[in-house]
Design a protein around this motif. Structure first.
Motif, PDB file in Angstrom:
ATOM      1  N   GLU A  40      27.141  16.120  16.210  1.00 45.27           N
ATOM      2  CA  GLU A  40      26.233  17.263  16.069  1.00 45.27           C
ATOM      3  C   GLU A  40      24.865  16.980  16.682  1.00 45.27           C
ATOM      4  OE1 GLU A  40      24.378  20.097  12.487  1.00 45.27           O
ATOM      5  OE2 GLU A  40      25.585  18.326  12.027  1.00 45.27           O
ATOM      6  N   ALA A  41      24.439  15.724  16.597  1.00 47.73           N
ATOM      7  CA  ALA A  41      23.099  15.374  17.067  1.00 47.73           C
ATOM      8  C   ALA A  41      22.994  15.338  18.592  1.00 47.73           C
ATOM      9  CB  ALA A  41      22.690  14.018  16.499  1.00 47.73           C
ATOM     10  N   VAL A  42      24.139  15.295  19.281  1.00 46.35           N
ATOM     11  CA  VAL A  42      24.102  15.189  20.747  1.00 46.35           C
ATOM     12  C   VAL A  42      24.596  16.490  21.375  1.00 46.35           C
ATOM     13  CG1 VAL A  42      24.784  13.812  22.747  1.00 46.35           C
ATOM     14  CG2 VAL A  42      24.421  12.698  20.544  1.00 46.35           C
ATOM     15  N   LEU A  43      25.906  16.624  21.597  1.00 47.39           N
ATOM     16  CA  LEU A  43      26.442  17.820  22.246  1.00 47.39           C
ATOM     17  C   LEU A  43      26.915  18.882  21.251  1.00 47.39           C
ATOM     18  CD1 LEU A  43      28.505  16.188  25.154  1.00 47.39           C
ATOM     19  CD2 LEU A  43      26.265  17.289  25.303  1.00 47.39           C
ATOM     20  N   ASN A  44      26.949  18.507  19.965  1.00 49.46           N
ATOM     21  CA  ASN A  44      27.388  19.431  18.912  1.00 49.46           C
ATOM     22  C   ASN A  44      28.785  19.988  19.207  1.00 49.46           C
ATOM     23  OD1 ASN A  44      27.203  20.826  16.498  1.00 49.46           O
ATOM     24  ND2 ASN A  44      26.154  22.578  17.404  1.00 49.46           N
ATOM     25  N   LEU A  45      29.697  19.074  19.534  1.00 53.17           N
ATOM     26  CA  LEU A  45      31.103  19.434  19.791  1.00 53.17           C
ATOM     27  C   LEU A  45      31.986  18.643  18.822  1.00 53.17           C
ATOM     28  CD1 LEU A  45      31.062  19.319  23.707  1.00 53.17           C
ATOM     29  CD2 LEU A  45      31.026  21.363  22.271  1.00 53.17           C
ATOM     30  N   GLU A  46      31.678  18.768  17.545  1.00 51.18           N
ATOM     31  CA  GLU A  46      32.351  17.934  16.546  1.00 51.18           C
ATOM     32  C   GLU A  46      33.856  18.182  16.472  1.00 51.18           C
ATOM     33  OE1 GLU A  46      29.321  18.867  13.315  1.00 51.18           O
ATOM     34  OE2 GLU A  46      29.727  16.745  12.942  1.00 51.18           O
ATOM     35  N   PHE A  47      34.315  19.350  16.891  1.00 49.00           N
ATOM     36  CA  PHE A  47      35.752  19.628  16.854  1.00 49.00           C
ATOM     37  C   PHE A  47      36.519  18.740  17.837  1.00 49.00           C
ATOM     38  CE2 PHE A  47      34.099  22.281  20.225  1.00 49.00           C
ATOM     39  CZ  PHE A  47      35.089  22.286  21.190  1.00 49.00           C
ATOM     40  N   LEU A  48      35.800  18.123  18.774  1.00 46.77           N
ATOM     41  CA  LEU A  48      36.438  17.233  19.749  1.00 46.77           C
ATOM     42  C   LEU A  48      36.498  15.782  19.284  1.00 46.77           C
ATOM     43  CD1 LEU A  48      34.980  18.509  23.154  1.00 46.77           C
ATOM     44  CD2 LEU A  48      37.294  18.865  22.243  1.00 46.77           C
ATOM     45  N   ILE A  49      35.813  15.453  18.189  1.00 51.02           N
ATOM     46  CA  ILE A  49      35.768  14.060  17.734  1.00 51.02           C
ATOM     47  C   ILE A  49      37.159  13.475  17.481  1.00 51.02           C
ATOM     48  CG2 ILE A  49      35.043  12.586  15.807  1.00 51.02           C
ATOM     49  CD1 ILE A  49      32.416  14.082  15.726  1.00 51.02           C
ATOM     50  N   PRO A  50      38.090  14.206  16.849  1.00 50.24           N
ATOM     51  CA  PRO A  50      39.439  13.644  16.667  1.00 50.24           C
ATOM     52  C   PRO A  50      40.156  13.346  17.986  1.00 50.24           C
ATOM     53  CG  PRO A  50      39.101  15.517  15.210  1.00 50.24           C
ATOM     54  CD  PRO A  50      37.953  15.511  16.167  1.00 50.24           C
ATOM     55  N   LEU A  51      39.698  13.961  19.073  1.00 52.35           N
ATOM     56  CA  LEU A  51      40.324  13.755  20.373  1.00 52.35           C
ATOM     57  C   LEU A  51      39.586  12.722  21.217  1.00 52.35           C
ATOM     58  CD1 LEU A  51      41.007  17.501  21.307  1.00 52.35           C
ATOM     59  CD2 LEU A  51      42.606  15.876  20.279  1.00 52.35           C
ATOM     60  N   ALA A  52      38.625  12.037  20.611  1.00 53.22           N
ATOM     61  CA  ALA A  52      37.794  11.105  21.372  1.00 53.22           C
ATOM     62  C   ALA A  52      38.605   9.990  22.016  1.00 53.22           C
ATOM     63  CB  ALA A  52      36.709  10.519  20.472  1.00 53.22           C
ATOM     64  N   LEU A  53      39.577   9.430  21.292  1.00 53.86           N
ATOM     65  CA  LEU A  53      40.368   8.324  21.843  1.00 53.86           C
ATOM     66  C   LEU A  53      41.241   8.776  23.010  1.00 53.86           C
ATOM     67  CD1 LEU A  53      41.184   5.406  21.884  1.00 53.86           C
ATOM     68  CD2 LEU A  53      42.873   5.885  20.092  1.00 53.86           C
ATOM     69  N   PRO A  54      42.085   9.823  22.857  1.00 59.20           N
ATOM     70  CA  PRO A  54      42.876  10.248  24.029  1.00 59.20           C
ATOM     71  C   PRO A  54      42.002  10.687  25.201  1.00 59.20           C
ATOM     72  CG  PRO A  54      43.118  11.811  22.200  1.00 59.20           C
ATOM     73  CD  PRO A  54      42.453  10.592  21.657  1.00 59.20           C
ATOM     74  N   PHE A  55      40.869  11.313  24.907  1.00 52.24           N
ATOM     75  CA  PHE A  55      39.957  11.717  25.974  1.00 52.24           C
ATOM     76  C   PHE A  55      39.411  10.486  26.695  1.00 52.24           C
ATOM     77  CE2 PHE A  55      35.751  13.139  27.545  1.00 52.24           C
ATOM     78  CZ  PHE A  55      36.160  14.233  28.301  1.00 52.24           C
TER      79      PHE A  55
END
Length: 320
Positions: A40-55
């Motif tokens: 939230e503090a940076v790009l505010n795209l928290e819905f993408l956090i669970p996809l951080a590893l595959p991304f």
């Protein structure tokens, strides 16, 4: 001009291979970095956090693979434009980090080389310029091998990179550039350099309810730390492994402690649930993530020197 284009291709390809490799051997580090970007503090795209590893894995493999295939000249038009696209993504992220002071280290070269956001941004500007040269002179970028050899190299490289990712995610990074690598001394890492910069090891505390036990434990010869940086994100299958290891270590004279950033009530519940034979100490979550890319994992210390560390799947291989 032809020679200049070939030199440019080598520079771009080598840079992508190096940058991709230092992240390929530690994709968890890139995962943490993207989680920071998506917060939230940076790009505010928290819905993408669970996809951080595959991304992260996708971008890492794309980066190093593009570096390889531009060097061998395989599918030059597609490769050059892909290089431009991926560099544009990195350019935006580094500009955003630098301009808004959001992420102090973009992780461009993993933990191998630390650059400030502005240094990384200017590096990407130069890289974009070199790639534009390749776009303009793409007709001069030819395969260095004939027939199906470039294609074969590309697919073999992809297979090797996927294998490396699977290996380091199951175990630990092949090469550890962090200050908690095997052979590094934590006490020395906590000393301030002569130039007055921040020590490589900071925020290292092992706190119980009364005091910080780190100074005491860093003087002892036999210390085993069971690191669980976050209980909610831990692999519960690992607790039977670390329990067995802890019992064995205690018989060999080791002081064994769990270390976590989770709440004490949750730790007590986990201790009872898994019948863990050790007490938990508190440490900052970011520090624990830096110490070991495992949850849970084990680190062995001898007077502050890291003599071994393993993911929970490999704790039976630790020689006590």
């Amino acid at each position: 001009m032809k020679i200049f284009v070939q030199i440019t291709r080598i520079i771009v390809g080598a840079l992508f291979v190096f940058s991709g490799f230092v992240k390929l051997i530690d994709p968890i580090g890139s995962q943490y970095k993207f989680q920071e970007y998506f917060s939230e503090a940076v790009l505010n795209l928290e819905f993408l956090i669970p996809l951080a590893l595959p991304f992260a894995v996708f971008l890492i493999i794309a980066e190093i693979l593009l570096g390889v295939i531009i060097l061998i000249g395989y599918k030059p038009i597609f490769t050059i434009w892909s290089l431009f696209f991926i560099t544009s993504i990195f350019l935006f992220l580094t500009w955003y980090s630098a301009y808004y002071h959001k992420v102090t280290d973009c992780g461009c070269f993993g933990d191998a080389i630390k650059l400030s956001p502005w240094e990384t941004f200017y590096k990407n500007i130069i890289l974009i310029f070199l790639i534009v040269i390749l776009i303009v002179k793409s007709s001069l970028v030819k395969p260095i091998f004939g027939g199906k050899i470039p294609k074969l190299i590309a697919f073999l490289s992809l297979g090797v990179f996927l294998f490396i990712v699977q290996h380091v995610l199951t175990h630990l990074p092949i090469i550890d550039f962090r200050p908690y690598a095997i052979g590094k001394n934590i006490k020395k890492g906590m000393e301030y350099p002569e130039d007055g910069s921040i020590p490589s090891v900071h925020d290292f505390m092992l706190e119980d309810e009364q005091q910080d036990l780190a100074p005491l434990l860093l003087e002892k010869e036999k210390v085993a730390l069971i690191i669980v940086y976050n209980l909610d994100k831990s692999n519960e299958n690992g607790f039977s492994f670390v329990k067995r290891f802890a019992l064995k270590a205690k018989k060999r004279g080791y002081e064994v402690y769990g270390v976590s950033a989770s709440f004490s009530d949750d730790l007590l519940e986990a201790k009872e649930k898994f019948n863990l034979p050790f007490e938990f100490l508190f440490c900052d979550e970011t520090t624990l993530k830096t110490m070991i890319r495992a949850n849970p994992g084990v680190m062995i210390l001898n007077k502050g020197t890291v003599v071994d560390k393993r993911n929970w799947v490999d704790v039976d291989e630790i020689k006590l």
